[in-house]
Design a protein around this motif. Sequence first.
Motif, PDB file in Angstrom:
ATOM      1  N   ILE A 105       0.835  -1.210   0.000  1.00  0.00           N
ATOM      2  CA  ILE A 105       0.000   0.000   0.000  1.00  0.00           C
ATOM      3  C   ILE A 105       0.870   1.261   0.000  1.00  0.00           C
ATOM      4  N   LEU A 106       1.926   1.265   0.804  1.00  0.00           N
ATOM      5  CA  LEU A 106       2.836   2.409   0.827  1.00  0.00           C
ATOM      6  C   LEU A 106       3.459   2.632  -0.549  1.00  0.00           C
ATOM      7  N   ASP A 107       3.842   1.547  -1.215  1.00  0.00           N
ATOM      8  CA  ASP A 107       4.401   1.645  -2.563  1.00  0.00           C
ATOM      9  C   ASP A 107       3.385   2.236  -3.541  1.00  0.00           C
ATOM     10  N   GLN A 108       2.118   1.794  -3.424  1.00  0.00           N
ATOM     11  CA  GLN A 108       1.054   2.334  -4.290  1.00  0.00           C
ATOM     12  C   GLN A 108       0.875   3.835  -4.054  1.00  0.00           C
ATOM     13  N   VAL A 109       0.865   4.239  -2.784  1.00  0.00           N
ATOM     14  CA  VAL A 109       0.693   5.656  -2.433  1.00  0.00           C
ATOM     15  C   VAL A 109       1.831   6.485  -3.025  1.00  0.00           C
ATOM     16  N   ARG A 110       3.045   6.011  -2.860  1.00  0.00           N
ATOM     17  CA  ARG A 110       4.200   6.782  -3.339  1.00  0.00           C
ATOM     18  C   ARG A 110       4.245   6.875  -4.863  1.00  0.00           C
ATOM     19  N   ARG A 111       3.738   5.840  -5.527  1.00  0.00           N
ATOM     20  CA  ARG A 111       3.704   5.871  -6.996  1.00  0.00           C
ATOM     21  C   ARG A 111       2.611   6.798  -7.508  1.00  0.00           C
ATOM     22  N   MET A 112       1.430   6.769  -6.841  1.00  0.00           N
ATOM     23  CA  MET A 112       0.278   7.521  -7.343  1.00  0.00           C
ATOM     24  C   MET A 112       0.228   8.957  -6.839  1.00  0.00           C
ATOM     25  N   ALA A 113       0.820   9.212  -5.683  1.00  0.00           N
ATOM     26  CA  ALA A 113       0.778  10.569  -5.120  1.00  0.00           C
ATOM     27  C   ALA A 113       2.133  10.908  -4.502  1.00  0.00           C
ATOM     28  N   PRO A 114       3.174  11.002  -5.344  1.00  0.00           N
ATOM     29  CA  PRO A 114       4.532  11.180  -4.816  1.00  0.00           C
ATOM     30  C   PRO A 114       4.755  12.492  -4.061  1.00  0.00           C
ATOM     31  N   LYS A 115       3.922  13.508  -4.354  1.00  0.00           N
ATOM     32  CA  LYS A 115       4.136  14.810  -3.710  1.00  0.00           C
ATOM     33  C   LYS A 115       3.203  15.065  -2.521  1.00  0.00           C
ATOM     34  N   THR A 116       2.281  14.151  -2.276  1.00  0.00           N
ATOM     35  CA  THR A 116       1.324  14.341  -1.180  1.00  0.00           C
ATOM     36  C   THR A 116       1.992  14.049   0.161  1.00  0.00           C
ATOM     37  N   LYS A 117       1.717  14.903   1.166  1.00  0.00           N
ATOM     38  CA  LYS A 117       2.300  14.709   2.499  1.00  0.00           C
ATOM     39  C   LYS A 117       1.798  13.403   3.107  1.00  0.00           C
ATOM     40  N   LEU A 118       2.703  12.720   3.800  1.00  0.00           N
ATOM     41  CA  LEU A 118       2.394  11.409   4.360  1.00  0.00           C
ATOM     42  C   LEU A 118       2.566  11.415   5.881  1.00  0.00           C
ATOM     43  N   VAL A 119       1.584  10.841   6.583  1.00  0.00           N
ATOM     44  CA  VAL A 119       1.637  10.715   8.045  1.00  0.00           C
ATOM     45  C   VAL A 119       1.369   9.260   8.403  1.00  0.00           C
ATOM     46  N   GLY A 120       2.119   8.728   9.362  1.00  0.00           N
ATOM     47  CA  GLY A 120       1.864   7.379   9.865  1.00  0.00           C
ATOM     48  C   GLY A 120       0.984   7.449  11.106  1.00  0.00           C
ATOM     49  N   ILE A 121      -0.046   6.604  11.154  1.00  0.00           N
ATOM     50  CA  ILE A 121      -0.888   6.513  12.346  1.00  0.00           C
ATOM     51  C   ILE A 121      -0.831   5.084  12.867  1.00  0.00           C
ATOM     52  N   VAL A 122      -0.349   4.930  14.086  1.00  0.00           N
ATOM     53  CA  VAL A 122      -0.376   3.615  14.745  1.00  0.00           C
ATOM     54  C   VAL A 122      -1.683   3.549  15.529  1.00  0.00           C
ATOM     55  N   THR A 123      -2.601   2.689  15.069  1.00  0.00           N
ATOM     56  CA  THR A 123      -3.946   2.614  15.643  1.00  0.00           C
ATOM     57  C   THR A 123      -4.027   1.509  16.706  1.00  0.00           C
ATOM     58  N   LYS A 124      -5.157   1.517  17.426  1.00  0.00           N
ATOM     59  CA  LYS A 124      -5.476   0.461  18.417  1.00  0.00           C
ATOM     60  C   LYS A 124      -4.424   0.368  19.517  1.00  0.00           C
ATOM     61  N   ILE A 125      -3.903   1.524  19.963  1.00  0.00           N
ATOM     62  CA  ILE A 125      -2.834   1.494  20.970  1.00  0.00           C
ATOM     63  C   ILE A 125      -3.355   1.063  22.339  1.00  0.00           C
ATOM     64  N   ASP A 126      -4.692   1.029  22.502  1.00  0.00           N
ATOM     65  CA  ASP A 126      -5.273   0.532  23.755  1.00  0.00           C
ATOM     66  C   ASP A 126      -5.075  -0.979  23.894  1.00  0.00           C
ATOM     67  N   LYS A 127      -4.654  -1.640  22.817  1.00  0.00           N
ATOM     68  CA  LYS A 127      -4.511  -3.099  22.838  1.00  0.00           C
ATOM     69  C   LYS A 127      -3.081  -3.576  23.096  1.00  0.00           C
ATOM     70  N   VAL A 128      -2.134  -2.644  23.234  1.00  0.00           N
ATOM     71  CA  VAL A 128      -0.723  -3.069  23.358  1.00  0.00           C
ATOM     72  C   VAL A 128      -0.050  -2.454  24.575  1.00  0.00           C
ATOM     73  N   SER A 129       1.039  -3.100  25.021  1.00  0.00           N
ATOM     74  CA  SER A 129       1.838  -2.572  26.136  1.00  0.00           C
ATOM     75  C   SER A 129       2.682  -1.400  25.648  1.00  0.00           C
ATOM     76  N   LYS A 130       3.221  -0.636  26.601  1.00  0.00           N
ATOM     77  CA  LYS A 130       4.055   0.518  26.245  1.00  0.00           C
ATOM     78  C   LYS A 130       5.295   0.098  25.470  1.00  0.00           C
ATOM     79  N   ASP A 131       5.903  -1.018  25.865  1.00  0.00           N
ATOM     80  CA  ASP A 131       7.110  -1.492  25.175  1.00  0.00           C
ATOM     81  C   ASP A 131       6.801  -1.903  23.736  1.00  0.00           C
ATOM     82  N   ALA A 132       5.682  -2.628  23.566  1.00  0.00           N
ATOM     83  CA  ALA A 132       5.290  -3.064  22.218  1.00  0.00           C
ATOM     84  C   ALA A 132       4.963  -1.860  21.338  1.00  0.00           C
ATOM     85  N   LEU A 133       4.315  -0.843  21.940  1.00  0.00           N
ATOM     86  CA  LEU A 133       3.977   0.368  21.193  1.00  0.00           C
ATOM     87  C   LEU A 133       5.240   1.107  20.757  1.00  0.00           C
TER      88      LEU A 133
END
Length: 301
Positions: free
Chosen positions: A108-136
């Motif tokens: 998916i990241l490869d598709q995004v970079r190919r189709m929208a190379p100039k669009t700003k990108l942000v990573g979101i780590v979701t469902k953090i209520d399900k993991v420990s602090k170390d795993a996060l």
Amino acid sequence: MTDSEFRSGFVCFVGRPNTGKSTLTNALVGEKIAITSSRPQTTRHTIRGIVHRDFAQLILVDTPGLHRPRTLLGQRLNDLVRDTYSEVDVICLCIPGDEKIGPGDRWILDQVRRMAPKTKLVGIVTKIDKVSKDALAAQLVAVSKLLGSEAEVIPVSAVSGEQVELLVKVLAELMEPGPAFYPDGELTDEPEETLMAELIREAALEGLGDELPHSLAVVIEEVREREGRDDMLDVHALLYVERPSQKGIVIGKGGRRLREVGTVARKQIEKLLGTKIYLDLHVKVAKDWQRDPKQLGRLGF
């Protein structure tokens, strides 16, 4: 950010199925405008949710999950996603905190970079209520490495609300200064009938077998005021499946399953519309509709 720097723009959430994109959309908007389900490919339309804050307005485009298509419907859903990539200001790649980064995320990241190379990108780590602090912490490092040092990575939990407001601020800062696109209080630009159909489909998908999600479409046939009453609407909807065996699954023994779907969907639609409704549901077979261009058009795809 000062009051004179009101900002506005469009944001797209991308990611594998079930990474929490629709749940996050609802959490940011503050109302349920995108359906959620444990089933892949639940989202069928690019629902736009509108986030209002004193300092910014964000228009969230919740696309179907990008995937390798097996049907004409799948291809059209992918086309929807590709069109969206080129029209937004920021693309957010959603990766769950409780799942390792895999080939699907990289594809998916490869598709995004190919189709929208100039669009700003942000990573979101979701469902953090399900993991420990170390795993996060380990997941944040992994996602940052995947996206590169220029991309911000924000951990959030749409369920608990943790870090949701921080995400709003980060996204707002990435937007250009500009006026609001929508009036205050408007939460989506989707027609009410589309939202009603989606809520019925969500209710129908819950608890059903894996074969059905792709094969189920809902069309609102008619919405009219109940004669002699101004506090009630009659809503008539058709649920389309591809095979007679699927029709039996949706209806259930003695119609029990369909009645349960109606009860759940009716409550959600009443909340959406703010009025009482009578919901009339019927199931029809439209043979192989996912592969038939004419039937896809008739069902709104």
